[in-house]
Design a protein around this motif. Structure first.
Motif, PDB file in Angstrom:
ATOM      1  N   HIS A   1       0.980  -1.355  -0.142  1.00 38.19           N
ATOM      2  CA  HIS A   1      -0.082  -0.106   0.009  1.00 38.19           C
ATOM      3  C   HIS A   1       1.026   1.375   0.068  1.00 38.19           C
ATOM      4  O   HIS A   1       2.108   1.273   0.473  1.00 38.19           O
ATOM      5  N   SER A   2       0.261   2.383  -0.426  1.00 40.17           N
ATOM      6  CA  SER A   2       1.149   3.711  -0.492  1.00 40.17           C
ATOM      7  C   SER A   2      -0.082   4.789  -0.427  1.00 40.17           C
ATOM      8  O   SER A   2      -1.303   4.556  -0.380  1.00 40.17           O
ATOM      9  N   PHE A   3       0.587   5.963   0.231  1.00 37.48           N
ATOM     10  CA  PHE A   3      -0.338   6.937   0.703  1.00 37.48           C
ATOM     11  C   PHE A   3      -0.328   8.088  -0.204  1.00 37.48           C
ATOM     12  O   PHE A   3       0.938   8.567  -0.538  1.00 37.48           O
ATOM     13  N   HIS A   4      -1.205   8.853  -0.707  1.00 34.34           N
ATOM     14  CA  HIS A   4      -1.147   9.908  -1.680  1.00 34.34           C
ATOM     15  C   HIS A   4      -2.167  11.170  -1.307  1.00 34.34           C
ATOM     16  O   HIS A   4      -3.248  10.591  -0.640  1.00 34.34           O
ATOM     17  N   GLU A   5      -1.706  12.402  -1.416  1.00 37.89           N
ATOM     18  CA  GLU A   5      -2.633  13.445  -1.003  1.00 37.89           C
ATOM     19  C   GLU A   5      -2.367  14.434  -2.424  1.00 37.89           C
ATOM     20  O   GLU A   5      -1.398  14.666  -3.013  1.00 37.89           O
ATOM     21  N   LEU A   6      -3.762  14.677  -2.597  1.00 42.39           N
ATOM     22  CA  LEU A   6      -3.681  15.621  -3.788  1.00 42.39           C
ATOM     23  C   LEU A   6      -4.482  16.896  -3.516  1.00 42.39           C
ATOM     24  O   LEU A   6      -5.579  16.698  -2.690  1.00 42.39           O
ATOM     25  N   GLU A   7      -4.039  18.010  -3.936  1.00 47.41           N
ATOM     26  CA  GLU A   7      -4.768  19.077  -3.758  1.00 47.41           C
ATOM     27  C   GLU A   7      -5.714  19.322  -5.265  1.00 47.41           C
ATOM     28  O   GLU A   7      -5.268  19.411  -6.202  1.00 47.41           O
ATOM     29  N   GLY A   8      -6.991  19.720  -4.849  1.00 46.74           N
ATOM     30  CA  GLY A   8      -7.898  20.241  -5.977  1.00 46.74           C
ATOM     31  C   GLY A   8      -9.176  20.775  -5.483  1.00 46.74           C
ATOM     32  O   GLY A   8      -9.508  20.323  -4.305  1.00 46.74           O
ATOM     33  N   ALA A   9      -9.838  21.498  -6.347  1.00 46.05           N
ATOM     34  CA  ALA A   9     -10.902  22.286  -6.020  1.00 46.05           C
ATOM     35  C   ALA A   9     -12.243  21.079  -5.865  1.00 46.05           C
ATOM     36  O   ALA A   9     -13.221  21.409  -5.155  1.00 46.05           O
ATOM     37  N   SER A  10     -12.232  19.805  -6.514  1.00 47.27           N
ATOM     38  CA  SER A  10     -13.470  19.138  -6.370  1.00 47.27           C
ATOM     39  C   SER A  10     -12.897  17.634  -6.259  1.00 47.27           C
ATOM     40  O   SER A  10     -11.814  17.171  -6.903  1.00 47.27           O
ATOM     41  N   VAL A  11     -13.561  16.822  -5.570  1.00 45.92           N
ATOM     42  CA  VAL A  11     -13.268  15.298  -5.352  1.00 45.92           C
ATOM     43  C   VAL A  11     -13.119  14.681  -6.600  1.00 45.92           C
ATOM     44  O   VAL A  11     -12.384  13.927  -6.680  1.00 45.92           O
ATOM     45  N   ASN A  12     -14.330  14.905  -7.351  1.00 54.12           N
ATOM     46  CA  ASN A  12     -14.477  14.178  -8.586  1.00 54.12           C
ATOM     47  C   ASN A  12     -13.269  14.126  -9.490  1.00 54.12           C
ATOM     48  O   ASN A  12     -12.495  13.170 -10.132  1.00 54.12           O
ATOM     49  N   SER A  13     -12.906  15.287 -10.090  1.00 52.81           N
ATOM     50  CA  SER A  13     -12.023  15.541 -11.001  1.00 52.81           C
ATOM     51  C   SER A  13     -10.636  14.788 -10.129  1.00 52.81           C
ATOM     52  O   SER A  13      -9.719  14.425 -10.990  1.00 52.81           O
ATOM     53  N   GLU A  14     -10.218  15.191  -9.088  1.00 53.55           N
ATOM     54  CA  GLU A  14      -9.017  14.326  -8.755  1.00 53.55           C
ATOM     55  C   GLU A  14      -8.807  13.079  -8.685  1.00 53.55           C
ATOM     56  O   GLU A  14      -7.813  12.548  -9.029  1.00 53.55           O
ATOM     57  N   ILE A  15      -9.947  12.412  -8.173  1.00 56.57           N
ATOM     58  CA  ILE A  15      -9.902  11.074  -8.085  1.00 56.57           C
ATOM     59  C   ILE A  15     -10.103  10.573  -9.757  1.00 56.57           C
ATOM     60  O   ILE A  15      -9.166   9.548 -10.230  1.00 56.57           O
ATOM     61  N   ASN A  16     -10.575  10.961 -10.476  1.00 53.24           N
ATOM     62  CA  ASN A  16     -10.726  10.831 -11.799  1.00 53.24           C
ATOM     63  C   ASN A  16      -9.070  10.870 -12.591  1.00 53.24           C
ATOM     64  O   ASN A  16      -8.812   9.715 -13.092  1.00 53.24           O
ATOM     65  N   ALA A  17      -8.573  11.855 -12.282  1.00 53.33           N
ATOM     66  CA  ALA A  17      -7.258  12.313 -12.817  1.00 53.33           C
ATOM     67  C   ALA A  17      -6.253  11.328 -12.316  1.00 53.33           C
ATOM     68  O   ALA A  17      -5.322  10.366 -12.875  1.00 53.33           O
ATOM     69  N   PHE A  18      -6.544  10.755 -10.986  1.00 51.79           N
ATOM     70  CA  PHE A  18      -5.388   9.694 -10.382  1.00 51.79           C
ATOM     71  C   PHE A  18      -5.646   8.437 -10.889  1.00 51.79           C
ATOM     72  O   PHE A  18      -4.551   7.636 -11.224  1.00 51.79           O
ATOM     73  N   ILE A  19      -6.962   8.050 -11.134  1.00 47.62           N
ATOM     74  CA  ILE A  19      -7.030   6.787 -11.719  1.00 47.62           C
ATOM     75  C   ILE A  19      -6.671   6.420 -13.056  1.00 47.62           C
ATOM     76  O   ILE A  19      -5.962   5.568 -13.562  1.00 47.62           O
ATOM     77  N   ASP A  20      -6.985   7.797 -14.009  1.00 49.54           N
ATOM     78  CA  ASP A  20      -6.375   7.594 -15.421  1.00 49.54           C
ATOM     79  C   ASP A  20      -4.935   7.523 -15.515  1.00 49.54           C
ATOM     80  O   ASP A  20      -4.502   6.878 -16.110  1.00 49.54           O
ATOM     81  N   LYS A  21      -4.154   8.293 -14.580  1.00 51.32           N
ATOM     82  CA  LYS A  21      -2.896   8.429 -14.753  1.00 51.32           C
ATOM     83  C   LYS A  21      -2.286   7.281 -14.234  1.00 51.32           C
ATOM     84  O   LYS A  21      -1.340   6.893 -14.860  1.00 51.32           O
ATOM     85  N   ARG A  22      -2.710   6.595 -13.516  1.00 49.31           N
ATOM     86  CA  ARG A  22      -2.175   5.267 -12.874  1.00 49.31           C
ATOM     87  C   ARG A  22      -2.644   4.017 -13.388  1.00 49.31           C
ATOM     88  O   ARG A  22      -2.180   3.159 -13.382  1.00 49.31           O
ATOM     89  N   ASN A  23      -3.831   4.264 -14.520  1.00 48.33           N
ATOM     90  CA  ASN A  23      -4.311   3.230 -15.209  1.00 48.33           C
ATOM     91  C   ASN A  23      -4.845   1.987 -13.819  1.00 48.33           C
ATOM     92  O   ASN A  23      -4.623   1.007 -14.063  1.00 48.33           O
ATOM     93  N   SER A  24      -5.571   2.644 -12.769  1.00 54.55           N
ATOM     94  CA  SER A  24      -5.847   1.735 -11.979  1.00 54.55           C
ATOM     95  C   SER A  24      -6.894   0.946 -12.539  1.00 54.55           C
ATOM     96  O   SER A  24      -8.059   1.312 -13.296  1.00 54.55           O
ATOM     97  N   ALA A  25      -7.129  -0.307 -12.031  1.00 53.84           N
ATOM     98  CA  ALA A  25      -8.209  -1.366 -12.063  1.00 53.84           C
ATOM     99  C   ALA A  25      -9.407  -1.359 -11.257  1.00 53.84           C
ATOM    100  O   ALA A  25     -10.452  -1.875 -12.015  1.00 53.84           O
ATOM    101  N   MET A  26      -9.472  -0.693 -10.130  1.00 51.77           N
ATOM    102  CA  MET A  26     -10.649  -0.685  -9.536  1.00 51.77           C
ATOM    103  C   MET A  26     -10.612   0.303  -8.380  1.00 51.77           C
ATOM    104  O   MET A  26      -9.433   0.914  -7.946  1.00 51.77           O
ATOM    105  N   VAL A  27     -11.699   0.825  -7.835  1.00 58.53           N
ATOM    106  CA  VAL A  27     -11.806   2.021  -6.740  1.00 58.53           C
ATOM    107  C   VAL A  27     -12.680   1.380  -5.798  1.00 58.53           C
ATOM    108  O   VAL A  27     -13.764   0.567  -6.042  1.00 58.53           O
ATOM    109  N   ALA A  28     -12.475   1.585  -4.613  1.00 63.39           N
ATOM    110  CA  ALA A  28     -13.193   0.994  -3.383  1.00 63.39           C
ATOM    111  C   ALA A  28     -13.486   2.353  -2.383  1.00 63.39           C
ATOM    112  O   ALA A  28     -12.578   3.243  -2.239  1.00 63.39           O
TER     113      ALA A  28
END
Length: 282
Positions: free
Chosen positions: A219-246
């Motif tokens: 596991h690892s921990f990440h912190e992102l700054e952003g105006a909206s939760v949705n756009s930051e989660i979206n960008a994180f998943i896209d950038k890392r090509n993640s396979a699932m979100v929980a």
């Protein structure tokens, strides 16, 4: 010990896709799959057409059609995977979806529900259909995994776990996330979209607790700054090509915000990765 998995189907392409995803996700595990179709409560067939055959009740017609569709559905599952570790039981229930699901979960001691995010009557403008939302929110006895339309299984390299650290975690509510991670040697990426520059004392404590709970998996921990939760989660998943979100589904909390219609419409990532909804039973 075998896993007891409930698959929901309305015999749509999307329901079949979710079932195939489940077979691949658990390909190395001994599993009992229970496949549920609910039908006929409102006097209409599964695809929305009225029952009009003379001399037969709507219940009898629906039951007969469901049995035929189950045969075809099972043939497609077995063509996809003839796995000796898997057993199947089909269940046709003359009931509403939610009531039917709750009865099977209780009777069969289900570990997890797996379903598609849209059904035959789902609108393409709604990422989470109402049936999916109802199961996610109102079935509290076990986790729910929602598989988007046309998503094919790939061994998950990592699972994204967004959190605000505002509530203390419990091992039992994260148990199934850890189980899936261990099944596929998957790492968990804890994602905190920052609301302020510093965590409060209670947030720091909850983060430390999460470290201890996840000590058995990568596991690892990440912190992102952003105006909206949705756009930051979206960008994180896209950038890392993640396979699932929980998510942990706290009542009227993080997940409730995410499945509200405006945010779901804006978010978009649910259409690309499966969503694992974990249960908080406080």
């Amino acid at each position: 010990m075998d896993k007891r998995i409930l698959l929901l189907t309305d015999f749509s392409k999307n329901a079949l896709n979710a079932a195939l995803y489940a077979l691949d996700l658990y390909s190395d595990r001994v599993c009992s799959f229970y496949i549920l179709n609910t039908y006929g409560v409102d006097g209409f067939s599964i695809d929305g057409s009225a029952y009009t055959r003379p001399g037969q009740s709507s219940h009898d017609i629906a039951k007969s059609e469901t049995e035929i569709r189950f045969k075809n559905f099972m043939q497609m599952l077995r063509m996809h995977s003839d796995n000796s570790k898997h057993t199947y039981e089909t269940i046709a229930s003359y009931d509403s979806l939610l009531d039917g699901v709750k009865k099977v979960v209780a009777k069969k001691d289900i570990d997890i529900i797996i379903m598609g995010t849209k059904g035959m009557t789902g609108s393409r403008t709604v990422l989470f259909g109402m049936n999916t939302v109802n199961v996610m929110e109102k079935v509290t006895e076990c986790p729910v995994l929602a598989v988007p339309e046309d998503i094919k299984f790939r061994r998950p390299k990592e699972i994204v776990f967004p959190t605000d650290y505002k509530k203390p975690f419990k091992r039992r509510e994260l148990k199934y996330l850890i189980t899936i991670a261990q099944m596929h040697n998957t790492s968990i990426q804890v994602l905190h979209v920052m609301e302020s520059n510093e965590l409060s004392e209670s947030q720091e404590d909850n983060k430390e607790l999460l470290k201890r709970i996840f000590k058995e998996v990568g596991h690892s921990f990440h912190e992102l700054e952003g105006a909206s939760v949705n756009s930051e989660i979206n960008a994180f998943i896209d950038k890392r090509n993640s396979a699932m979100v929980a998510f942990v589904n706290y009542k009227r909390n993080f997940f409730s915000k995410l499945i509200s219609r405006p945010l779901v419409r804006d978010l978009g990532y649910q259409s690309r990765v499966p969503v694992l909804v974990l249960r908080n039973r406080t």
